[in-house]
Design a protein around this motif. Structure first.
Motif, PDB file in Angstrom:
ATOM      1  N   VAL A   1       0.876  -1.165   0.000  1.00 19.21           N
ATOM      2  CA  VAL A   1       0.000   0.000   0.000  1.00 19.21           C
ATOM      3  C   VAL A   1       0.916   1.218   0.000  1.00 19.21           C
ATOM      4  CG1 VAL A   1      -1.795   1.247   1.251  1.00 19.21           C
ATOM      5  CG2 VAL A   1      -1.747  -1.257   1.297  1.00 19.21           C
ATOM      6  N   ALA A   2       0.669   2.154  -0.913  1.00 21.49           N
ATOM      7  CA  ALA A   2       1.577   3.296  -1.043  1.00 21.49           C
ATOM      8  C   ALA A   2       0.829   4.539  -1.503  1.00 21.49           C
ATOM      9  CB  ALA A   2       2.682   2.959  -2.041  1.00 21.49           C
ATOM     10  N   LEU A   3       1.475   5.675  -1.283  1.00 23.12           N
ATOM     11  CA  LEU A   3       0.991   6.952  -1.803  1.00 23.12           C
ATOM     12  C   LEU A   3       1.879   7.362  -2.970  1.00 23.12           C
ATOM     13  CD1 LEU A   3       0.561   8.920   1.552  1.00 23.12           C
ATOM     14  CD2 LEU A   3      -1.226   7.823   0.186  1.00 23.12           C
ATOM     15  N   PRO A   4       1.308   7.801  -4.076  1.00 23.71           N
ATOM     16  CA  PRO A   4       2.141   8.301  -5.171  1.00 23.71           C
ATOM     17  C   PRO A   4       2.783   9.620  -4.747  1.00 23.71           C
ATOM     18  CG  PRO A   4      -0.171   8.675  -5.653  1.00 23.71           C
ATOM     19  CD  PRO A   4      -0.117   7.882  -4.372  1.00 23.71           C
ATOM     20  N   LEU A   5       3.975   9.882  -5.245  1.00 25.23           N
ATOM     21  CA  LEU A   5       4.649  11.141  -4.932  1.00 25.23           C
ATOM     22  C   LEU A   5       4.179  12.236  -5.880  1.00 25.23           C
ATOM     23  CD1 LEU A   5       8.317   9.968  -4.299  1.00 25.23           C
ATOM     24  CD2 LEU A   5       6.496  10.375  -2.636  1.00 25.23           C
ATOM     25  N   PRO A   6       4.087  13.471  -5.371  1.00 26.38           N
ATOM     26  CA  PRO A   6       3.669  14.579  -6.235  1.00 26.38           C
ATOM     27  C   PRO A   6       4.670  14.815  -7.362  1.00 26.38           C
ATOM     28  CG  PRO A   6       4.151  15.351  -3.999  1.00 26.38           C
ATOM     29  CD  PRO A   6       4.373  13.885  -4.020  1.00 26.38           C
ATOM     30  N   GLU A   7       4.211  15.462  -8.406  1.00 26.28           N
ATOM     31  CA  GLU A   7       5.045  15.710  -9.585  1.00 26.28           C
ATOM     32  C   GLU A   7       6.349  16.430  -9.231  1.00 26.28           C
ATOM     33  OE1 GLU A   7       6.417  15.410 -13.348  1.00 26.28           O
ATOM     34  OE2 GLU A   7       4.672  14.388 -12.496  1.00 26.28           O
TER      35      GLU A   7
ATOM     36  N   HIS B   1       7.149   6.167  -4.977  1.00 24.20           N
ATOM     37  CA  HIS B   1       6.000   6.212  -4.077  1.00 24.20           C
ATOM     38  C   HIS B   1       6.465   6.227  -2.623  1.00 24.20           C
ATOM     39  CE1 HIS B   1       7.177   2.026  -4.647  1.00 24.20           C
ATOM     40  NE2 HIS B   1       6.892   1.914  -3.362  1.00 24.20           N
ATOM     41  N   LEU B   2       5.528   6.458  -1.740  1.00 26.31           N
ATOM     42  CA  LEU B   2       5.764   6.379  -0.304  1.00 26.31           C
ATOM     43  C   LEU B   2       5.055   5.119   0.186  1.00 26.31           C
ATOM     44  CD1 LEU B   2       6.696   7.579   2.411  1.00 26.31           C
ATOM     45  CD2 LEU B   2       4.533   8.812   2.466  1.00 26.31           C
ATOM     46  N   THR B   3       5.833   4.116   0.554  1.00 24.56           N
ATOM     47  CA  THR B   3       5.259   2.858   1.009  1.00 24.56           C
ATOM     48  C   THR B   3       4.684   3.029   2.410  1.00 24.56           C
ATOM     49  OG1 THR B   3       6.855   1.595  -0.300  1.00 24.56           O
ATOM     50  CG2 THR B   3       5.722   0.416   1.472  1.00 24.56           C
ATOM     51  N   LEU B   4       3.436   2.640   2.575  1.00 24.67           N
ATOM     52  CA  LEU B   4       2.783   2.680   3.885  1.00 24.67           C
ATOM     53  C   LEU B   4       2.770   1.315   4.551  1.00 24.67           C
ATOM     54  CD1 LEU B   4      -0.288   4.919   3.025  1.00 24.67           C
ATOM     55  CD2 LEU B   4       1.783   5.596   4.260  1.00 24.67           C
ATOM     56  N   TYR B   5       2.578   0.270   3.740  1.00 24.36           N
ATOM     57  CA  TYR B   5       2.460  -1.063   4.311  1.00 24.36           C
ATOM     58  C   TYR B   5       2.796  -2.102   3.239  1.00 24.36           C
ATOM     59  CZ  TYR B   5       0.626  -4.782   7.273  1.00 24.36           C
ATOM     60  OH  TYR B   5       0.502  -5.892   8.059  1.00 24.36           O
TER      61      TYR B   5
ATOM     62  N   SER C   1     -11.311  -2.786  -1.779  1.00 19.80           N
ATOM     63  CA  SER C   1     -12.538  -2.329  -1.138  1.00 19.80           C
ATOM     64  C   SER C   1     -12.245  -1.797   0.268  1.00 19.80           C
ATOM     65  CB  SER C   1     -13.549  -3.469  -1.080  1.00 19.80           C
ATOM     66  OG  SER C   1     -14.713  -3.071  -0.404  1.00 19.80           O
ATOM     67  N   ALA C   2     -11.429  -2.509   1.022  1.00 23.00           N
ATOM     68  CA  ALA C   2     -11.078  -2.064   2.373  1.00 23.00           C
ATOM     69  C   ALA C   2     -10.316  -0.745   2.326  1.00 23.00           C
ATOM     70  CB  ALA C   2     -10.246  -3.131   3.078  1.00 23.00           C
ATOM     71  N   LEU C   3      -9.406  -0.605   1.392  1.00 26.68           N
ATOM     72  CA  LEU C   3      -8.629   0.631   1.273  1.00 26.68           C
ATOM     73  C   LEU C   3      -9.509   1.809   0.858  1.00 26.68           C
ATOM     74  CD1 LEU C   3      -5.396  -0.741  -0.438  1.00 26.68           C
ATOM     75  CD2 LEU C   3      -5.647   0.034   1.931  1.00 26.68           C
ATOM     76  N   ALA C   4     -10.482   1.563  -0.006  1.00 21.49           N
ATOM     77  CA  ALA C   4     -11.366   2.631  -0.473  1.00 21.49           C
ATOM     78  C   ALA C   4     -12.215   3.209   0.661  1.00 21.49           C
ATOM     79  CB  ALA C   4     -12.268   2.118  -1.600  1.00 21.49           C
ATOM     80  N   GLY C   5     -12.419   2.445   1.734  1.00 23.48           N
ATOM     81  CA  GLY C   5     -13.235   2.896   2.851  1.00 23.48           C
ATOM     82  C   GLY C   5     -12.481   3.733   3.876  1.00 23.48           C
ATOM     83  N   ILE C   6     -11.183   3.895   3.713  1.00 24.65           N
ATOM     84  CA  ILE C   6     -10.392   4.659   4.689  1.00 24.65           C
ATOM     85  C   ILE C   6     -10.587   6.150   4.442  1.00 24.65           C
ATOM     86  CG2 ILE C   6      -8.053   5.198   5.478  1.00 24.65           C
ATOM     87  CD1 ILE C   6      -7.309   2.293   4.755  1.00 24.65           C
TER      88      ILE C   6
ATOM     89  N   THR D   1       1.852   7.220   9.609  1.00 29.46           N
ATOM     90  CA  THR D   1       1.756   6.079  10.518  1.00 29.46           C
ATOM     91  C   THR D   1       0.290   5.790  10.837  1.00 29.46           C
ATOM     92  OG1 THR D   1       3.926   6.540  11.464  1.00 29.46           O
ATOM     93  CG2 THR D   1       2.431   5.193  12.792  1.00 29.46           C
ATOM     94  N   ALA D   2      -0.491   6.841  11.077  1.00 27.98           N
ATOM     95  CA  ALA D   2      -1.930   6.660  11.335  1.00 27.98           C
ATOM     96  C   ALA D   2      -2.627   6.074  10.118  1.00 27.98           C
ATOM     97  CB  ALA D   2      -2.560   7.999  11.717  1.00 27.98           C
ATOM     98  N   LEU D   3      -2.284   6.575   8.938  1.00 23.19           N
ATOM     99  CA  LEU D   3      -2.892   6.052   7.712  1.00 23.19           C
ATOM    100  C   LEU D   3      -2.522   4.586   7.513  1.00 23.19           C
ATOM    101  CD1 LEU D   3      -4.516   6.537   5.148  1.00 23.19           C
ATOM    102  CD2 LEU D   3      -2.440   7.468   4.094  1.00 23.19           C
TER     103      LEU D   3
END
Length: 108
Positions: A7-13, A43-47, A62-67, A103-105
Motif C-alpha cells: 500500500v503506497a501513496l504516489p509522490l507529487p510531480e 512512491h511512499l510505502t505505507l504497508y 474495497s477495504a482501502l477505499a473505505g479509509i 503512521t496513522a494512515l
C-alpha cells in the motif's frame, strides 16, 4: 500464483522531478547493483502486504477505499540505503513532516 503487493501513496510531480534529477546524477556513480525504477513509479510505502493471491485483491481494494482521514502535508527529509551493511539495492527518502499522519494512515 500471487503478486507482491504493498500500500503506497504516489509522490507529487515536484518530487518526481527532483528524484529524476538525483537519479541522473547518481546513475553510474554507485558501485552497487541498483535497478532504477522509472519516474512515475516512485512512491511512499505505507504497508508491505507481501504475496497476495489474485482473489484477495478486490477485498483489499474495497477495504482501502473505505479509509477516510483528514488531509495532511508531507515534506521529504533524510534518507538512506538498504540493506544495511551491504551494497545498496534500495535508496529511500524519509519524511521531515507528515510521518505521524502516515503512521496513522498505515494503521488504518
Amino acid at each position: 500464483m500471487g503478486k507482491r503487493c504493498f500500500v503506497a501513496l504516489p509522490l507529487p510531480e515536484s518530487y518526481q522531478e527532483g528524484l529524476a534529477r538525483l537519479v541522473e546524477q547518481w546513475r553510474g556513480r554507485l558501485a552497487s547493483k541498483i535497478n532504477w525504477t522509472r519516474r512515475g513509479n516512485w512512491h511512499l510505502t505505507l504497508y508491505f502486504l507481501g504475496e497476495v493471491e489474485n482473489g484477495e485483491l478486490a477485498a483489499i481494494r474495497s477495504a482501502l477505499a473505505g479509509i477516510r482521514l483528514p488531509r495532511f502535508t508531507l515534506q521529504a527529509g533524510g534518507g538512506g540505503f538498504f540493506p544495511p551493511g551491504k551494497p545498496p539495492r534500495v535508496i529511500w527518502a524519509g519524511l521531515k513532516q507528515g510521518g505521524e499522519a502516515c503512521t496513522a494512515l498505515a494503521g488504518e
